[in-house]
Scaffold this motif. Structure first.
Motif, PDB file in Angstrom:
ATOM      1  N   GLY A 172      -3.583  53.017 -93.464  1.00 47.83           N
ATOM      2  CA  GLY A 172      -4.389  51.897 -93.929  1.00 47.83           C
ATOM      3  C   GLY A 172      -3.675  51.018 -94.928  1.00 47.83           C
ATOM      4  O   GLY A 172      -4.155  49.915 -95.247  1.00 47.83           O
ATOM      5  N   ASN A 173      -2.510  51.474 -95.430  1.00 49.26           N
ATOM      6  CA  ASN A 173      -1.745  50.679 -96.391  1.00 49.26           C
ATOM      7  C   ASN A 173      -0.906  49.597 -95.714  1.00 49.26           C
ATOM      8  O   ASN A 173      -0.342  48.740 -96.392  1.00 49.26           O
ATOM      9  CB  ASN A 173      -0.828  51.581 -97.216  1.00 49.26           C
ATOM     10  CG  ASN A 173      -1.617  52.566 -98.059  1.00 49.26           C
ATOM     11  OD1 ASN A 173      -2.758  52.298 -98.434  1.00 49.26           O
ATOM     12  ND2 ASN A 173      -1.013  53.713 -98.350  1.00 49.26           N
ATOM     13  N   ILE A 174      -0.788  49.668 -94.377  1.00 43.52           N
ATOM     14  CA  ILE A 174      -0.002  48.658 -93.656  1.00 43.52           C
ATOM     15  C   ILE A 174      -0.888  47.438 -93.482  1.00 43.52           C
ATOM     16  O   ILE A 174      -1.652  47.320 -92.525  1.00 43.52           O
ATOM     17  CB  ILE A 174       0.473  49.200 -92.294  1.00 43.52           C
ATOM     18  CG1 ILE A 174       1.177  50.555 -92.463  1.00 43.52           C
ATOM     19  CG2 ILE A 174       1.411  48.205 -91.625  1.00 43.52           C
ATOM     20  CD1 ILE A 174       1.588  51.191 -91.157  1.00 43.52           C
ATOM     21  N   ASN A 194      -9.627  53.513 -94.906  1.00 41.16           N
ATOM     22  CA  ASN A 194      -9.297  52.117 -95.235  1.00 41.16           C
ATOM     23  C   ASN A 194      -8.453  51.480 -94.138  1.00 41.16           C
ATOM     24  O   ASN A 194      -7.566  50.675 -94.405  1.00 41.16           O
ATOM     25  CB  ASN A 194      -8.550  52.055 -96.568  1.00 41.16           C
ATOM     26  CG  ASN A 194      -7.243  52.848 -96.532  1.00 41.16           C
ATOM     27  OD1 ASN A 194      -7.036  53.666 -95.631  1.00 41.16           O
ATOM     28  ND2 ASN A 194      -6.362  52.612 -97.500  1.00 41.16           N
ATOM     29  N   ILE A 195      -8.751  51.839 -92.879  1.00 38.14           N
ATOM     30  CA  ILE A 195      -7.910  51.425 -91.763  1.00 38.14           C
ATOM     31  C   ILE A 195      -7.842  49.904 -91.613  1.00 38.14           C
ATOM     32  O   ILE A 195      -6.886  49.361 -91.062  1.00 38.14           O
ATOM     33  CB  ILE A 195      -8.416  52.072 -90.456  1.00 38.14           C
ATOM     34  CG1 ILE A 195      -7.359  51.989 -89.361  1.00 38.14           C
ATOM     35  CG2 ILE A 195      -9.726  51.462 -89.999  1.00 38.14           C
ATOM     36  CD1 ILE A 195      -6.100  52.739 -89.677  1.00 38.14           C
ATOM     37  N   SER A 200      -7.058  42.368 -91.199  1.00 41.10           N
ATOM     38  CA  SER A 200      -6.313  41.678 -90.142  1.00 41.10           C
ATOM     39  C   SER A 200      -6.333  42.430 -88.814  1.00 41.10           C
ATOM     40  O   SER A 200      -5.813  41.939 -87.822  1.00 41.10           O
ATOM     41  CB  SER A 200      -4.862  41.468 -90.582  1.00 41.10           C
ATOM     42  OG  SER A 200      -4.251  42.707 -90.887  1.00 41.10           O
ATOM     43  N   LEU A 201      -6.937  43.611 -88.780  1.00 41.59           N
ATOM     44  CA  LEU A 201      -6.908  44.443 -87.577  1.00 41.59           C
ATOM     45  C   LEU A 201      -7.743  43.809 -86.470  1.00 41.59           C
ATOM     46  O   LEU A 201      -8.928  43.518 -86.650  1.00 41.59           O
ATOM     47  CB  LEU A 201      -7.436  45.845 -87.911  1.00 41.59           C
ATOM     48  CG  LEU A 201      -7.175  46.949 -86.881  1.00 41.59           C
ATOM     49  CD1 LEU A 201      -5.681  47.196 -86.739  1.00 41.59           C
ATOM     50  CD2 LEU A 201      -7.890  48.229 -87.294  1.00 41.59           C
ATOM     51  N   ARG A 202      -7.122  43.618 -85.293  1.00 38.29           N
ATOM     52  CA  ARG A 202      -7.833  43.040 -84.150  1.00 38.29           C
ATOM     53  C   ARG A 202      -8.120  44.083 -83.071  1.00 38.29           C
ATOM     54  O   ARG A 202      -9.163  44.039 -82.433  1.00 38.29           O
ATOM     55  CB  ARG A 202      -7.015  41.896 -83.522  1.00 38.29           C
ATOM     56  CG  ARG A 202      -6.811  40.697 -84.441  1.00 38.29           C
ATOM     57  CD  ARG A 202      -6.119  39.542 -83.717  1.00 38.29           C
ATOM     58  NE  ARG A 202      -7.010  38.919 -82.735  1.00 38.29           N
ATOM     59  CZ  ARG A 202      -6.836  38.998 -81.429  1.00 38.29           C
ATOM     60  NH1 ARG A 202      -5.823  39.690 -80.930  1.00 38.29           N
ATOM     61  NH2 ARG A 202      -7.676  38.406 -80.602  1.00 38.29           N
ATOM     62  N   LYS A 203      -7.196  45.005 -82.891  1.00 39.46           N
ATOM     63  CA  LYS A 203      -7.343  46.000 -81.833  1.00 39.46           C
ATOM     64  C   LYS A 203      -7.160  47.391 -82.427  1.00 39.46           C
ATOM     65  O   LYS A 203      -6.150  47.681 -83.060  1.00 39.46           O
ATOM     66  CB  LYS A 203      -6.301  45.743 -80.730  1.00 39.46           C
ATOM     67  CG  LYS A 203      -6.454  46.623 -79.503  1.00 39.46           C
ATOM     68  CD  LYS A 203      -5.427  46.203 -78.447  1.00 39.46           C
ATOM     69  CE  LYS A 203      -5.602  46.990 -77.162  1.00 39.46           C
ATOM     70  NZ  LYS A 203      -4.602  46.593 -76.143  1.00 39.46           N
ATOM     71  N   ILE A 215     -17.659  57.059 -89.365  1.00 39.85           N
ATOM     72  CA  ILE A 215     -16.952  55.823 -89.051  1.00 39.85           C
ATOM     73  C   ILE A 215     -16.421  55.243 -90.363  1.00 39.85           C
ATOM     74  O   ILE A 215     -17.149  55.181 -91.357  1.00 39.85           O
ATOM     75  CB  ILE A 215     -17.895  54.806 -88.385  1.00 39.85           C
ATOM     76  CG1 ILE A 215     -18.517  55.405 -87.117  1.00 39.85           C
ATOM     77  CG2 ILE A 215     -17.156  53.515 -88.064  1.00 39.85           C
ATOM     78  CD1 ILE A 215     -17.553  55.689 -86.004  1.00 39.85           C
ATOM     79  N   PRO A 216     -15.137  54.840 -90.433  1.00 36.68           N
ATOM     80  CA  PRO A 216     -14.598  54.286 -91.686  1.00 36.68           C
ATOM     81  C   PRO A 216     -15.405  53.090 -92.178  1.00 36.68           C
ATOM     82  O   PRO A 216     -15.767  52.195 -91.406  1.00 36.68           O
ATOM     83  CB  PRO A 216     -13.176  53.863 -91.299  1.00 36.68           C
ATOM     84  CG  PRO A 216     -12.831  54.704 -90.115  1.00 36.68           C
ATOM     85  CD  PRO A 216     -14.113  54.908 -89.378  1.00 36.68           C
ATOM     86  N   LYS A 217     -15.685  53.087 -93.475  1.00 36.78           N
ATOM     87  CA  LYS A 217     -16.465  52.000 -94.070  1.00 36.78           C
ATOM     88  C   LYS A 217     -15.779  50.649 -93.896  1.00 36.78           C
ATOM     89  O   LYS A 217     -16.429  49.609 -93.769  1.00 36.78           O
ATOM     90  CB  LYS A 217     -16.684  52.277 -95.561  1.00 36.78           C
ATOM     91  CG  LYS A 217     -17.509  53.515 -95.858  1.00 36.78           C
ATOM     92  CD  LYS A 217     -18.945  53.369 -95.384  1.00 36.78           C
ATOM     93  CE  LYS A 217     -19.784  54.580 -95.775  1.00 36.78           C
ATOM     94  NZ  LYS A 217     -21.164  54.480 -95.244  1.00 36.78           N
ATOM     95  N   SER A 218     -14.435  50.683 -93.868  1.00 39.01           N
ATOM     96  CA  SER A 218     -13.704  49.414 -93.785  1.00 39.01           C
ATOM     97  C   SER A 218     -13.929  48.702 -92.455  1.00 39.01           C
ATOM     98  O   SER A 218     -13.707  47.493 -92.349  1.00 39.01           O
ATOM     99  CB  SER A 218     -12.207  49.651 -93.999  1.00 39.01           C
ATOM    100  OG  SER A 218     -11.696  50.567 -93.044  1.00 39.01           O
TER     101      SER A 218
END
Length: 751
Positions: A172-174, A194-195, A200-203, A215-218
């Motif tokens: 999640g730090n990337i 924190n994924i 910016s994660l799309r997929k 399920i991750p809160k993020s």
């Protein structure tokens, strides 16, 4: 002129040609090269060590070939390299440690090979990497935490490997990560909380693993999401609280987890959503009408939950729907009249609910339907004759309702119909003789109705199992288990039609005949059931007595002891049996599950139909079949080397599996497919060609097997088929290469 003489050459591009053979080591003499492109050819060799001499090389692409062997360690000497593409080859062994020296590397793609071992810790040194593709290999072990140091990484693909352990929370730090694919591995533990911290994660795909926890809160606030797959895990949490509103979301699959709560109306606020899958969870409550505002939805799967109430009439505005699945819930009421606007539906499953009222006639206007299942409900009244307009339908299941009246003649217009189940209703009258024209019908179940008279002269009826005909009051015909129809009955039926004044007399005579027949039959069945219950065996074997052959197979396998088991599949196990005639056969014993028994029976009959009507040296031979109260068996020729997939999974056997043998196998499969597609009548589409369904004999000759999902095509009408059986990732480029290689070279060959 030798290529090694081109000392001044800077850029060499030979891609997308038909080059074959090996890569010449003399390429290593072109020391001024900065770009070398050899992708999309038919090169088949190892990568020469001399490639390491090209110190000026910036771009190297050898993808989409047939290269094999190890990745040369000398690639680690190419310190200027920014792009390294070796994907879609047959490279094996481990990823060389020296790759970790390529500090300038930006794009590394080693996907779709046979690489094994673990992911290198030293990949964390490649801090300029933006693209890392290691998917579709045989990599094992855990994800090294050093990958979290790749702060410029945008694309990380690790799917389709054998990776295990937990997913490092530090991924999640990337913060620049756009696409993360972790699916189809053996991961356990929790998803990184924190994924999507940077937003910016799309997929994001992590399906088909052993993940647990929430399920991750993020993800709830990750509004950049476009595609999400978390299905086939054991994730928990309240679905109405764990997900938000996603302006760009196109596809989400949360199926087959342990999610609970009610379906959130927020899904209707995702304007670009085309697929919403949340089947196989523990959802409760009613279906929110607000979902209908997501008008781009093409696939909606809410099946196998605990949903109640009625289908919202607002769903009539989902005019883009192609697949709608709500089966296995507690939904009630009727099908809303607003549904008549869903003209693009191809797949509709409302089975195993509490729907009542009649089947609406407008279902017949869904002209694109290929699958319709309304079984296990409380639908009443007659079957609408309008269903006869569904000329593309391949499966119709109306079983376990309270339907009444006669079978509409118009059903016979469904010329693409393969499976018909109208069992456990209150249908009466005669089966329309026009059913004889339904050439593609392969399985019928008309049991437990009030049907009477002769069976149509159609294979599906004539070879129907006893269970598919039971519970009717006067069926007759040439099918097994039925009494032959009396000729005088035909005359009575003729009078009934021609001379209306004689109907009463004809009906009286028919009733007398039927009552006498049923009484005699009932008494006979009771006697036979008590005396011969253990002898209820149906067996057909070439040149063998069925009963004795069944008993010999049971003896040869010690009642199917596990020591004789040579393979297992989703619907059965395969045993080896040495017979007294010195023949060795392979016996597939089906093990039906309660919720999949119909599918297994359909595939059983389909296998028999296919393999008794075709003969080819590259198609497995069926010696016989058995339908028994305890077992359903298929008896095949025994092929010594077994499944291709099993051989490819064993390192010691793969080493002996040279290219000549591989090409021979591909040719064999291509010959079989060409025969099925061009020389059979009717034409046959297998629909599940994979390494699991290709068998090898002692000489590595290939035979195609497992025709349970095969489809027989009508050459005189339009046909539609879908992928069936083994699902997986299919790269479009690979598909084109395979098809052109498999068929065109073999037209005109006879066997």
């Amino acid at each position: 002129m030798e290529i090694g003489n081109l000392k001044s050459l800077v850029d060499l591009s030979l891609s997308t040609n038909q080059l074959s053979g090996s890569i010449p080591p003399a390429l290593g003499d072109l020391t001024n090269l900065t770009s070398l492109y050899l992708y999309s050819n038919y090169l088949s060799s190892t990568i020469p060590m001399e490639i390491g001499n090209l110190k000026s090389l910036v771009n190297l692409d050898m993808s989409l070939n047939q290269l094999y062997g190890s990745i040369p360690t000398t690639l680690g000497d190419l310190m200027n390299l920014t792009t390294l593409h070796l994907y879609s080859n047959n490279l094996s062994s481990t990823i060389p440690m020296e790759i970790g020296n390529l500090k300038s590397l930006v794009d590394l793609d080693l996907s779709f090979n046979q690489l094994s071992g673990s992911i290198l810790l030293t990949l964390g040194n490649l801090t300029n990497l933006t693209d890392l593709y290691l998917n579709s290999n045989n990599l094992s072990g855990t994800i090294p935490t050093t990958l979290s140091d790749l702060h410029n990484l945008k694309f990380l693909y690790l799917r389709d490997n054998q990776l295990s352990g937990s997913i490092p929370p530090t991924l999640g730090n990337i913060q620049k990560l756009i696409e993360l694919e972790l699916d189809t591995n053996q991961f356990s533990g929790y998803l990184p909380h924190n994924i999507c911290r940077a937003g910016s994660l799309r997929k994001f795909t992590a399906d088909t693993n052993h993940l647990i926890g929430p399920i991750p809160k993020s993800l709830k606030t990750c509004t950049s999401l476009f595609r999400v797959r978390l299905d086939k895990n054991q994730l928990t949490g309240n679905i109405s609280e764990d997900f938000g509103v996603y302006p760009s979301l196109n596809f989400i699959d949360l199926s087959n987890n342990q999610l609970y709560g009610e379906i959130s109306p927020n899904w209707g606020l995702c304007p670009k959503l085309t697929s919403l899958r949340i089947a196989g969870n523990k959802l409760t409550g009613s279906i929110p009408a607000e979902i209908s505002t997501a008008t781009q939805i093409q696939e909606l799967d809410l099946s196998s939950n605990h949903l109640v109430g009625m289908i919202p009439k607002e769903f009539g505005s989902l005019t883009s729907l192609v697949k709608l699945m709500m089966d296995g819930n507690q939904l009630s009421g009727g099908v809303p009249s607003e549904f008549k606007s869903l003209a693009d539906l191809e797949y509709l499953d409302l089975s195993a609910n509490k729907f009542n009222d009649s089947i609406p006639s407008f279902v017949g206007d869904f002209l694109k339907l290929s699958y319709l299942n309304l079984s296990n409900n409380k639908f009443s009244q007659a079957i609408p004759f309008q269903l006869g307009k569904l000329i593309h339908l391949s499966k119709l299941d109306l079983s376990f309702n309270t339907l009444e009246g006669q079978i509409p003649l118009d059903i016979s217009n469904m010329q693409s119909l393969e499976i018909l189940n109208i069992s456990h209703n209150n249908l009466s009258g005669f089966i329309p003789t026009s059913f004889e024209d339904m050439r593609w019908l392969s399985y019928v179940d008309i049991s437990y109705n009030d049907l009477e008279g002769p069976l149509p002269n159609n294979k599906a009826f004539q070879f129907a199992p006893r269970e598919a005909l039971l519970g009717n009051k006067g069926l007759c015909g040439n099918a097994r288990f039925l009494q032959a129809c009396n000729i005088s009955n035909d005359h009575i039926l003729g009078f009934l039609i021609t001379f209306p004044l004689l109907r009463a007399l004809a009906l009286a005579l028919a009733l007398v005949f039927l009552f006498a027949f049923l009484a005699k039959r009932k008494k006979k069945d009771q006697h036979m059931n008590q005396k011969n219950m253990h002898k209820e065996i149906l067996f057909s074997v070439i040149n063998f007595d069925g009963k004795s052959m069944y008993e010999e197979i049971v003896r040869a396998t010690k009642d199917f002891d596990s020591m004789y088991c040579i393979g297992n599949g989703g619907h059965g196990s395969v045993y080896i049996a040495s017979l007294s005639s010195n023949n060795i056969v392979a016996v597939k014993k089906l093990h039906p599950l309660c919720n999949d028994e119909n599918n297994i029976q359909n595939e059983f009959l389909n296998e028999i139909r296919a393999l008794t009507e075709i003969r080819h040296r590259n198609i497995v031979k069926l010696y016989g079949f058995c339908s028994h109260k305890r077992h359903s068996l298929l008896v095949y020729e025994y092929l010594e080397r077994g499944r291709l997939a099993t051989m490819l999974s064993k390192d010691d056997e793969v080493k002996e599996f040279g290219w000549r043998k591989r090409v021979n196998i591909v040719k064999g499969v291509a010959h079989a497919l060409c025969y099925m597609h061009h020389d059979c009548l009717p034409l046959i589409v297998h629909r599940d060609i994979s390494s699991k369904n290709i068998l090898l004999d002692s000489k590595y000759e290939a035979s195609v097997s497992d025709f349970g999902t095969a489809k027989f095509l009508n050459p005189d009408s339009a046909n539609w088929t879908a992928h069936a059986g083994t699902y997986g990732y299919v790269a479009p480029g690979n598909l084109v290469v395979f098809c052109s290689f498999s068929f065109r070279p073999f037209y005109g060959l006879s066997y």
